[in-house]
Design an enzyme around this catalytic site. Structure first.
Site, PDB file in Angstrom:
ATOM      1  N   ASP A  20       1.048  -1.321  -0.274  1.00  0.00           N
ATOM      2  CA  ASP A  20       0.201  -0.277  -0.016  1.00  0.00           C
ATOM      3  C   ASP A  20       0.819   1.078   0.165  1.00  0.00           C
ATOM      4  OD1 ASP A  20      -2.243   1.524   0.336  1.00  0.00           O
ATOM      5  OD2 ASP A  20      -2.164   1.289   2.389  1.00  0.00           O
ATOM      6  N   ASN A  22      -0.535   4.497   0.069  1.00  0.00           N
ATOM      7  CA  ASN A  22      -0.699   5.864   0.208  1.00  0.00           C
ATOM      8  C   ASN A  22      -2.180   5.559   1.626  1.00  0.00           C
ATOM      9  OD1 ASN A  22      -3.091   4.038  -0.717  1.00  0.00           O
ATOM     10  ND2 ASN A  22      -3.982   5.461  -2.376  1.00  0.00           N
ATOM     11  N   ASP A  24      -4.620   3.812   2.937  1.00  0.00           N
ATOM     12  CA  ASP A  24      -6.390   2.979   2.398  1.00  0.00           C
ATOM     13  C   ASP A  24      -6.746   1.776   3.064  1.00  0.00           C
ATOM     14  OD1 ASP A  24      -5.450   1.870   0.359  1.00  0.00           O
ATOM     15  OD2 ASP A  24      -6.645   2.538  -1.020  1.00  0.00           O
ATOM     16  N   ASP A  28      -1.321  -1.039  -4.007  1.00  0.00           N
ATOM     17  CA  ASP A  28      -1.601  -0.505  -4.855  1.00  0.00           C
ATOM     18  C   ASP A  28      -0.469  -0.161  -5.988  1.00  0.00           C
ATOM     19  OD1 ASP A  28       0.283   1.793  -3.825  1.00  0.00           O
ATOM     20  OD2 ASP A  28      -1.649   2.253  -2.790  1.00  0.00           O
ATOM     21  N   ASP A 198      -7.383 -16.962 -17.633  1.00  0.00           N
ATOM     22  CA  ASP A 198      -8.778 -17.174 -16.209  1.00  0.00           C
ATOM     23  C   ASP A 198      -9.007 -18.767 -16.883  1.00  0.00           C
ATOM     24  OD1 ASP A 198      -9.365 -17.183 -13.312  1.00  0.00           O
ATOM     25  OD2 ASP A 198     -11.631 -16.590 -13.951  1.00  0.00           O
ATOM     26  N   ASP A 321      -4.396 -18.664  -5.014  1.00  0.00           N
ATOM     27  CA  ASP A 321      -5.718 -19.162  -4.394  1.00  0.00           C
ATOM     28  C   ASP A 321      -5.963 -20.592  -3.723  1.00  0.00           C
ATOM     29  OD1 ASP A 321      -7.824 -18.341  -6.536  1.00  0.00           O
ATOM     30  OD2 ASP A 321      -7.769 -19.541  -8.277  1.00  0.00           O
TER      31      ASP A 321
HETATM   32  O1  TEU Z   1      -9.337 -19.764 -10.544  1.00  0.00           O
HETATM   33  C1  TEU Z   1     -10.806 -20.991 -11.031  1.00  0.00           C
HETATM   34  C2  TEU Z   1     -10.857 -22.136 -10.666  1.00  0.00           C
HETATM   35  O2  TEU Z   1     -10.980 -23.169 -10.865  1.00  0.00           O
HETATM   36  C3  TEU Z   1     -11.291 -21.527  -8.666  1.00  0.00           C
HETATM   37  O3  TEU Z   1     -12.487 -22.053  -8.590  1.00  0.00           O
HETATM   38  C4  TEU Z   1      -9.959 -22.694  -8.120  1.00  0.00           C
HETATM   39  O4  TEU Z   1     -10.945 -24.024  -8.410  1.00  0.00           O
HETATM   40  C5  TEU Z   1     -10.785 -22.297  -6.805  1.00  0.00           C
HETATM   41  O5  TEU Z   1      -9.993 -20.906  -6.620  1.00  0.00           O
HETATM   42  C6  TEU Z   1      -9.696 -23.342  -6.125  1.00  0.00           C
HETATM   43  O6  TEU Z   1     -10.632 -23.224  -5.087  1.00  0.00           O
HETATM   44  C7  TEU Z   1      -9.707 -18.479 -11.439  1.00  0.00           C
HETATM   45  C8  TEU Z   1      -8.960 -17.472 -10.191  1.00  0.00           C
HETATM   46  O7  TEU Z   1      -7.786 -18.071  -9.450  1.00  0.00           O
HETATM   47  C9  TEU Z   1      -9.749 -17.156  -9.055  1.00  0.00           C
HETATM   48  O8  TEU Z   1     -10.217 -16.816  -8.022  1.00  0.00           O
HETATM   49  C10 TEU Z   1     -10.868 -17.186  -9.124  1.00  0.00           C
HETATM   50  O9  TEU Z   1     -11.981 -17.139  -7.875  1.00  0.00           O
HETATM   51  C11 TEU Z   1     -11.956 -17.401 -10.654  1.00  0.00           C
HETATM   52  O10 TEU Z   1     -10.774 -18.038 -11.530  1.00  0.00           O
HETATM   53  C12 TEU Z   1     -12.873 -16.675 -11.082  1.00  0.00           C
HETATM   54  O11 TEU Z   1     -12.660 -16.070 -11.802  1.00  0.00           O
END
Ligand code: TEU
Length: 539
Positions: A20, A22, A24, A28, A198, A321
């Site tokens: 960060d 600033n 908040d 960023d 993605d 994730d």
């Molecule tokens: O993740 C895709 C995905 O397959 C996820 O559902 C993954 O299986 C899960 O996070 C595991 O529990 C991508 C992105 O990396 C994730 O952050 C997003 O939420 C998702 O796509 C939707 O865009």
């Protein structure tokens, strides 16, 4: 010599938790610029930026409301351009997250689609209810819930494989793909050098029939890696990507090796590499939610399958994730340092482009939250609610969240021992792990024995070794706790020997130790807990 994206390592930034500038409480773009020297010093030559586009943040930026605008929480377009040029000065290239399976429901396209605007009505997947008013089919989503949301304004259901604020785009409509091409061009013209794509294998829904019985993602057989999805990727390559010096890494949900071979086939020209998940799930069932016992033998089997099955891998142990790897396959208590370094040894001796997730290089651990109120992640909240509905006892529910929540990886980066961990002078959007006084960047940067210094050494070793970059992968030995594999090129063999347990283990591969996490330079016949060695031998 391979391509630049094979030579280099990638550093993933999850902007809201990085730095960060600033006060908040949200990371960023100016914050990222202020840390480019640290990324350069680490030895990564590419940054993957998780989404910075305009977004209502229902899924932290993976719900985009404008692909050509920057989320004001992160800065402005000028900041973004500045980032690209400042990174460039340091020899760092930037790739962005490309989220095109869905948009936000606050995207202009969706607003118009919902209102029935003739130009946009088919941008999304709309279906009439069944005669009894129920949803069009029995599919279930990635976030543990419904995939159909009834829209009163339009009088129809729309499909959302993820959150209901993430409606899926309709790739039967050729206009959608043309829009996507324009978005790619927009960013490539600004100097972006590629994309992390993605859930890129879910774009095309071939049929809307009921799915086969399944616990999660019921119906996936109707939309995973469909023939048309492959064609779409080839079309993006032919019409746009081929005109730039860039690369793509696909995030491919529930991908199997045969599917991956097609997606990464050089002649077909769809993706340059992809992320699979098998290697992070050897101690998990049902994605990562139900635990089972870890085995190094199983892990090597999975790694071997992918390392030998694909010509080039995207190699990673963490992302935004996944739980932190030191808390997962390592030990975040007594053997924290040893195991973090052991896992780094694994990461950088596999064949492929290595991806480091922010904080991994200082051995950041899973969160230390104690209750649901401290969590932000939409997936975790849904899972918790579902488990509650299923009457799973509270203690077990919490255990599920604690080990598997995506927020484990999303707590702010621990830069220093100051209040706010050097991440922010304000109140952080997500709690900082209380171990920041002990685990932080400043404490490690000048310590030759730190996890960070070890990451730097491993990255330098990979950069200087053709065998580590391009050598063939050969599994050598594994049991429940120990694994060994070799990388071989031009008469040289580099053997990685790893102990994944808290026990001393007998194991010996003769040769010269070129790096180890114990500092050991002479061979002996046993491995200490979590010991890692790379051994050189002439073939
Ligand atoms: O993740 C895709 C995905 O397959 C996820 O559902 C993954 O299986 C899960 O996070 C595991 O529990 C991508 C992105 O990396 C994730 O952050 C997003 O939420 C998702 O796509 C939707 O865009």
């Amino acid at each position: 010599m391979g391509k630049w994206w094979q030579e280099e390592a990638v550093y993933q930034i999850y902007p809201r938790s990085f730095q960060d500038s600033n006060g908040d409480g949200v990371g960023d773009i100016p914050g990222i610029i202020s840390r480019l020297d640290e990324i350069r010093a680490l030895g990564a030559g590419i940054i993957w930026l998780s989404p910075v586009y305009a977004s209502p943040d229902a899924d932290n930026g993976y719900d985009i409301s404008d692909y050509r605008a920057i989320n004001p929480k992160f800065g402005t377009m000028r900041d973004m351009e500045n980032l690209i040029s400042e990174a460039g000065k340091r020899g760092i290239k930037i790739i962005m997250d490309l989220v095109i399976n869905h948009t936000s429901d606050e995207h202009e396209w969706f607003k118009k689609s919902r209102a029935g605007d003739p130009d946009y009505k088919d941008y999304y997947i709309w279906k009439a209810p069944k005669p009894d008013g129920s949803p069009p089919n029995n599919w279930t989503g990635f976030f543990m819930g419904d995939v159909w949301e009834f829209d009163k304004e339009r009088g129809e259901y729309y499909l959302h494989l993820f959150d209901k604020k993430q409606p899926d785009l309709n790739y039967r409509n050729p206009k959608v793909l043309e829009e996507v091409k324009e978005i790619l061009r927009f960013w490539l013209e600004k100097g972006i050098r590629g994309f992390r794509c993605d859930v890129i294998n879910l774009l095309y829904k071939t049929s809307f029939k009921d799915g086969k019985p399944a616990i999660i993602t019921r119906g996936i057989e109707h939309y995973k890696s469909q023939r048309r999805n492959h064609e779409i990727l080839r079309e993006l390559r032919r019409d746009v990507l081929d005109k730039y010096d860039c690369f793509t890494v696909g995030e491919t949900a529930m991908v199997g090796l045969d599917e991956a071979k097609l997606l990464c086939d050089k002649e077909r020209g769809e993706l340059d590499m992809l992320f699979y998940f098998d290697h992070l799930e050897v101690d998990r069932r049902i994605a990562r939610y139900v635990p089972k016992r870890f085995s190094a033998e199983k892990l090597l089997e999975v790694l071997g399958k992918w390392q030998q099955g694909l010509e080039w891998n995207a190699v990673y142990l963490e992302n935004h994730d996944q739980p932190r790897i030191v808390s997962h396959y390592g030990d975040d208590k007594k053997y924290w340092k040893e195991s973090a370094k052991m896992l780094a040894t694994l990461l950088f001796t596999l064949r492929g482009t290595p991806f480091i997730y922010q904080g991994q290089e200082i051995g950041m651990t899973n969160f230390d939250f104690t209750s649901m109120e401290q969590l932000n992640d939409v997936e975790s909240r849904n899972i918790y609610a579902l488990a509650k509905k299923m009457r799973i006892p509270a203690a077990f529910r919490w255990e599920l969240i604690r080990t598997a929540s995506r927020d484990n990886a999303r707590t702010p980066v621990q830069w220093s021992a100051q209040t706010g961990a050097g991440f922010t002078s304000g109140t952080p959007w997500l709690g900082i792990n209380s171990n920041y006084a002990r685990i932080n960047y400043d404490a490690q940067k000048d310590d030759p024995d730190s996890v960070l210094s070890y990451y730097k050494k491993m990255l330098a070793l990979r950069a200087s070794s053709a065998t580590l970059k391009y050598g063939a992968f050969k599994p050598l030995y594994a049991d429940r706790d120990v694994m060994a594999f070799a990388r071989e090129l031009d008469g040289e063999s580099l053997i990685t020997l790893l102990n994944f347990s808290k026990k001393r283990k007998t194991a010996l591969f003769p040769g010269e130790i070129i790096i180890s996490n114990t500092g050991r330079t002479e061979q002996n016949a046993w491995l200490e807990p979590y010991e890692a060695r790379v051994i050189k031998k002439n073939l």
